[in-house]
Design an enzyme around this catalytic site. Structure first.
Site, PDB file in Angstrom:
ATOM      1  CB  SER A 128       4.947  44.752   6.267  1.00 53.36           C
ATOM      2  OG  SER A 128       5.566  45.816   6.347  1.00 53.36           O
ATOM      3  CB  CYS A 129       9.636  45.747   6.508  1.00 47.04           C
ATOM      4  SG  CYS A 129      10.136  46.898   8.009  1.00 47.04           S
ATOM      5  N   GLY A 130      10.292  43.564   9.060  1.00 43.47           N
ATOM      6  CA  GLY A 130      11.117  43.344   9.926  1.00 43.47           C
ATOM      7  C   GLY A 130      12.563  44.015   9.860  1.00 43.47           C
ATOM      8  CB  CYS A 143      13.542  47.891   6.840  1.00 44.08           C
ATOM      9  SG  CYS A 143      11.962  46.822   6.841  1.00 44.08           S
TER      10      CYS A 143
END
Length: 282
Positions: free
Chosen positions: A114-116, A118
């Site tokens: 979801s966040c890559g 981060c």
């Protein structure tokens, strides 16, 4: 790889009627990316196109810029206790003259679906590491009506989504609207990495005359990946983040969000969108 989907038992409730049946789910497994034998990152991904995913990730990290930088990519045997090959660890070997990033315990990156990347990204970092500044000369010009047609073309090409309903997708289109490539993954940033990695392997970087369409929101890491690949137009069916808009404005990326039907918001780089033609039609 044949592990794109898996079957699990599910209890279904429909209008008060309870049944049990197998359901098809998208697979999600960790992929460890090693760089010249040293661990660099772990991402949760849908198995498939793993070599392209690793190559695209290293483009976004500023390590690889063209096919000559890449020597080879292999799955690592012996990654498990029993010495078997899990196909969840890849080692990227670069050409001797490629400058290596500083790989330390603090530098190692854990990414999720979801966040890559981060917490790592910054506007300054992208400006200083981009190998392919956005330089579409003459500038790409896109009609709003062409952009409006792209989500349906992407959806029609999502084969695994039809079976699972649980995948993000990213696609490259020509400036005339031709579908050039599409990838699916549980992580939207992975889908983009697979596209960029395949382009690097094929010697197609920079992607200076294409449109990148993503099925979800336009986060900073997606804008970052577009910029690092030299892509001039990024469109998303959902909202962008504020940092994605800032990056687009600073680098010259055209950023379109909420692309739904004939409606869309242009957050940056509106000079590539034929707005006068759209206004005249309206």
């Amino acid at each position: 790889m044949g592990r794109v989907t898996e079957r699990r038992k599910v209890t279904r409730i429909r209008d008060g009627v309870v049944t049990t049946r197998p359901d098809t789910l998208v697979a999600e497994e960790p992929l460890e990316i090693r760089l010249n034998g040293k661990p660099l990152a772990i991402t949760m991904r849908t198995p498939g196109d793993d070599f392209a995913l690793a190559a695209g990730f290293l483009v976004s990290e500023g390590v690889l810029a063209n096919a000559y930088d890449l020597q080879n990519i292999v799955y690592c045997a012996g990654a498990t206790v029993d010495g078997s090959n899990s196909y969840n660890v890849v080692d990227v070997r670069t050409a001797p003259d490629v400058v290596m990033p500083d790989i330390t315990l603090e530098r190692n990156v854990y990414t999720t679906s979801s966040c890559g990347l981060c917490g790592k990204a910054s506007l300054d970092a992208v400006r200083t590491t981009a190998r392919w500044p956005i330089a579409d000369t003459p500038p790409v010009r896109v009609e709003p009506s062409l952009l409006a047609a792209l989500p349906d073309r992407l959806r029609a090409a999502q084969q695994v989504f039809d079976r699972t309903g649980g995948l993000h997708a990213a696609a490259l289109f020509s400036e005339e609207g031709e579908l050039l490539d599409v990838r699916e993954d549980v992580g939207r940033h992975n889908a983009v990495d697979k596209l960029v990695g395949r382009a690097l392997q094929n010697g197609d970087l920079p992607l200076s005359r294409v449109i990148l369409l993503v099925s979800g929101r336009a986060s900073f890491e997606l804008a970052q990946k577009a910029v690092m690949a030299g892509i001039p137009v990024l469109a998303a069916v959902s909202a962008p983040s504020s940092l994605a808009v800032d990056l687009a404005a600073e680098t010259g990326l055209t950023l379109v969000g909420f692309l739904r039907g004939s409606n869309m918001n242009v957050y940056a780089g509106e000079d590539r969108i034929a707005l006068r033609a759209a206004a005249a039609q309206g």
